[in-house]
Design a protein around this motif. Structure first.
Motif, mmCIF file in Angstrom:
data_model
loop_
_atom_site.group_PDB
_atom_site.id
_atom_site.type_symbol
_atom_site.label_atom_id
_atom_site.label_comp_id
_atom_site.label_asym_id
_atom_site.label_seq_id
_atom_site.Cartn_x
_atom_site.Cartn_y
_atom_site.Cartn_z
ATOM 1 N N ARG A 2 -20.495 -11.715 -6.772
ATOM 2 C CA ARG A 2 -19.256 -11.052 -6.351
ATOM 3 C C ARG A 2 -18.038 -11.906 -6.652
ATOM 4 O O ARG A 2 -17.025 -11.408 -7.130
ATOM 5 C CB ARG A 2 -19.289 -10.749 -4.846
ATOM 6 C CG ARG A 2 -19.970 -9.471 -4.473
ATOM 7 C CD ARG A 2 -19.927 -9.246 -2.969
ATOM 8 N NE ARG A 2 -18.604 -9.218 -2.376
ATOM 9 C CZ ARG A 2 -17.790 -8.156 -2.383
ATOM 10 N NH1 ARG A 2 -18.168 -7.055 -2.971
ATOM 11 N NH2 ARG A 2 -16.612 -8.220 -1.801
ATOM 12 N N HIS A 3 -18.148 -13.200 -6.366
ATOM 13 C CA HIS A 3 -17.013 -14.089 -6.612
ATOM 14 C C HIS A 3 -16.695 -14.148 -8.105
ATOM 15 O O HIS A 3 -15.530 -14.149 -8.502
ATOM 16 C CB HIS A 3 -17.290 -15.488 -6.062
ATOM 17 C CG HIS A 3 -16.111 -16.401 -6.188
ATOM 18 N ND1 HIS A 3 -14.983 -16.263 -5.413
ATOM 19 C CD2 HIS A 3 -15.883 -17.443 -7.013
ATOM 20 C CE1 HIS A 3 -14.096 -17.189 -5.764
ATOM 21 N NE2 HIS A 3 -14.630 -17.918 -6.721
ATOM 22 N N TYR A 5 -17.223 -11.773 -10.278
ATOM 23 C CA TYR A 5 -16.598 -10.489 -10.595
ATOM 24 C C TYR A 5 -15.109 -10.521 -10.253
ATOM 25 O O TYR A 5 -14.255 -10.208 -11.091
ATOM 26 C CB TYR A 5 -17.316 -9.382 -9.811
ATOM 27 C CG TYR A 5 -16.728 -8.007 -9.931
ATOM 28 C CD1 TYR A 5 -16.742 -7.316 -11.143
ATOM 29 C CD2 TYR A 5 -16.177 -7.372 -8.819
ATOM 30 C CE1 TYR A 5 -16.216 -6.041 -11.240
ATOM 31 C CE2 TYR A 5 -15.660 -6.098 -8.904
ATOM 32 C CZ TYR A 5 -15.679 -5.437 -10.123
ATOM 33 O OH TYR A 5 -15.161 -4.180 -10.216
ATOM 34 N N MET A 23 -13.250 -4.585 -4.767
ATOM 35 C CA MET A 23 -14.184 -5.449 -4.056
ATOM 36 C C MET A 23 -14.379 -5.040 -2.606
ATOM 37 O O MET A 23 -15.210 -5.592 -1.905
ATOM 38 C CB MET A 23 -13.721 -6.899 -4.155
ATOM 39 C CG MET A 23 -13.738 -7.362 -5.620
ATOM 40 S SD MET A 23 -13.598 -9.122 -5.816
ATOM 41 C CE MET A 23 -15.129 -9.689 -5.119
ATOM 42 N N HIS A 25 -12.236 -5.321 -0.104
ATOM 43 C CA HIS A 25 -11.638 -6.231 0.876
ATOM 44 C C HIS A 25 -10.791 -5.444 1.863
ATOM 45 O O HIS A 25 -10.005 -4.580 1.477
ATOM 46 C CB HIS A 25 -10.760 -7.276 0.178
ATOM 47 C CG HIS A 25 -11.520 -8.227 -0.670
ATOM 48 N ND1 HIS A 25 -10.958 -8.888 -1.735
ATOM 49 C CD2 HIS A 25 -12.817 -8.648 -0.624
ATOM 50 C CE1 HIS A 25 -11.855 -9.675 -2.289
ATOM 51 N NE2 HIS A 25 -13.005 -9.533 -1.633
#
Length: 76
Positions: A2-3, A5, A23, A25
């Motif tokens: 994920r990071h 990406y 993402m 967030h």
């Protein structure tokens, strides 16, 4: 993963609000972790001021004056 990406999105100049949405967030502060990866984004944004203003395009369903067809009366 994920990071990575999020990092690659930022390095390619994707706006932070878009990164936030992609993402999932909850806050923009979470997405701000990636902002340092795209320092050229600020410079690019300022350079936009040097470009000529583009001709505004008409929005479908609106007249140039910003009046929608529904607001126009046949009495006029």
């Amino acid at each position: 993963m994920r990071h990575t990406y999020g990092s690659h999105l930022a390095m390619r100049g994707v706006p932070l609000k878009v990164i936030q949405a992609l993402m999932g967030h909850a806050t923009i502060e979470m997405s701000m972790r990636y902002a340092h990866l795209a320092p050229e984004a600020r410079e690019s944004a300022v350079q936009q001021l040097d470009l000529p203003v583009r001709q505004l395009q008409a929005v479908p369903g609106r007249r140039a004056e910003g009046v929608t067809p529904e607001k126009v009366s046949d009495d006029s």
